[in-house]
Design an enzyme around this catalytic site. Structure first.
Site, mmCIF file in Angstrom:
data_model
loop_
_atom_site.group_PDB
_atom_site.id
_atom_site.type_symbol
_atom_site.label_atom_id
_atom_site.label_comp_id
_atom_site.label_asym_id
_atom_site.label_seq_id
_atom_site.Cartn_x
_atom_site.Cartn_y
_atom_site.Cartn_z
ATOM 1 N N HIS A 117 -3.646 33.473 13.864
ATOM 2 C CA HIS A 117 -4.436 32.284 13.511
ATOM 3 C C HIS A 117 -3.856 31.616 12.280
ATOM 4 O O HIS A 117 -3.420 32.292 11.350
ATOM 5 C CB HIS A 117 -5.880 32.677 13.168
ATOM 6 C CG HIS A 117 -6.632 33.242 14.311
ATOM 7 N ND1 HIS A 117 -7.215 32.470 15.281
ATOM 8 C CD2 HIS A 117 -6.887 34.531 14.655
ATOM 9 C CE1 HIS A 117 -7.807 33.249 16.172
ATOM 10 N NE2 HIS A 117 -7.621 34.499 15.817
ATOM 11 N N PRO A 118 -3.918 30.268 12.253
ATOM 12 C CA PRO A 118 -3.596 29.612 10.986
ATOM 13 C C PRO A 118 -4.741 29.836 10.015
ATOM 14 O O PRO A 118 -5.869 30.098 10.425
ATOM 15 C CB PRO A 118 -3.505 28.131 11.388
ATOM 16 C CG PRO A 118 -4.351 28.009 12.606
ATOM 17 C CD PRO A 118 -4.281 29.340 13.310
ATOM 18 N N PHE B 230 -8.613 34.821 5.912
ATOM 19 C CA PHE B 230 -10.028 34.614 6.191
ATOM 20 C C PHE B 230 -10.176 34.180 7.648
ATOM 21 O O PHE B 230 -9.635 33.160 8.058
ATOM 22 C CB PHE B 230 -10.581 33.539 5.246
ATOM 23 C CG PHE B 230 -11.996 33.120 5.532
ATOM 24 C CD1 PHE B 230 -13.044 34.005 5.351
ATOM 25 C CD2 PHE B 230 -12.270 31.826 5.963
ATOM 26 C CE1 PHE B 230 -14.359 33.610 5.599
ATOM 27 C CE2 PHE B 230 -13.577 31.418 6.204
ATOM 28 C CZ PHE B 230 -14.619 32.316 6.028
ATOM 29 N N ILE C 143 -12.832 33.189 10.638
ATOM 30 C CA ILE C 143 -14.203 32.781 10.949
ATOM 31 C C ILE C 143 -14.169 32.010 12.264
ATOM 32 O O ILE C 143 -13.215 31.272 12.527
ATOM 33 C CB ILE C 143 -14.819 31.920 9.820
ATOM 34 C CG1 ILE C 143 -16.314 31.673 10.092
ATOM 35 C CG2 ILE C 143 -14.049 30.630 9.624
ATOM 36 C CD1 ILE C 143 -17.080 31.121 8.898
#
Length: 171
Positions: free
Chosen positions: A68-69, A121, A123
């Site tokens: 993921h970026p 992070f 989410i």
């Protein structure tokens, strides 16, 4: 591109794993999902995805996170498919409208999070506003590593479910 269960079930194992890898960046997860076929329903796919995900270890989770970026960025640490990049962009749509100052705050908090926990992070940003994402990042920065890793893994699981549905139903 939308497909269906018959398509997924009919693919050779390696090809199926590569398609599934677009939904979750853990190679072991993708191989185990390909081996779990044939699936009867999309719900069956999701149930297997969750069961396999929660059976994996920390290294598998971290591998998935690297696909993921960072929130607010476009490029992942790992090389990912065009479809995966497109989905990431759609998932972060609420973040992409933020002001430059706010984006800089996000980048600063992202760096603090990665320094503290050793991973980006994660989410499930779909449907969340920039403010909601920023608030979650600030809140999760207060956790310790033992508390945060399963939270990040749960967010990855939500992302995987959404992507599996997109892959198989276009929903």
């Amino acid at each position: 591109m939308q497909h269906d269960l018959a398509w997924l079930n009919s693919l050779p194992a390696e090809e199926a794993a590569n398609e599934l890898l677009q939904c979750c960046g853990s190679k072991r997860w993708a191989r185990q999902m390909a081996d779990a076929r044939p699936f009867q329903t999309v719900s069956n796919v999701i149930a297997n995805a969750n069961e396999i995900w929660w059976s994996l270890d920390r290294d598998d989770w971290l591998e998935a996170f690297r696909s993921h970026p960072k929130i607010g960025e476009k490029k992942a640490a790992e090389i990912v498919s065009a479809q995966s990049r497109k989905w990431s962009g759609q998932e972060q749509a609420g973040v992409n409208t933020a002001s430059r100052e706010t984006t800089e705050t996000l980048a600063e908090l992202n760096r603090a999070y990665e320094k503290k926990f050793g991973f980006i992070f994660i989410i499930c940003a779909t449907g969340k506003t920039f403010g909601e994402v920023l608030a979650a990042l600030r809140e999760r920065l207060e956790h310790d590593a033992a508390e945060e890793l399963p939270i990040a893994a749960a967010e990855q699981s939500k992302i995987t479910e959404l992507r599996l549905k997109k892959l198989l139903t276009g929903a």
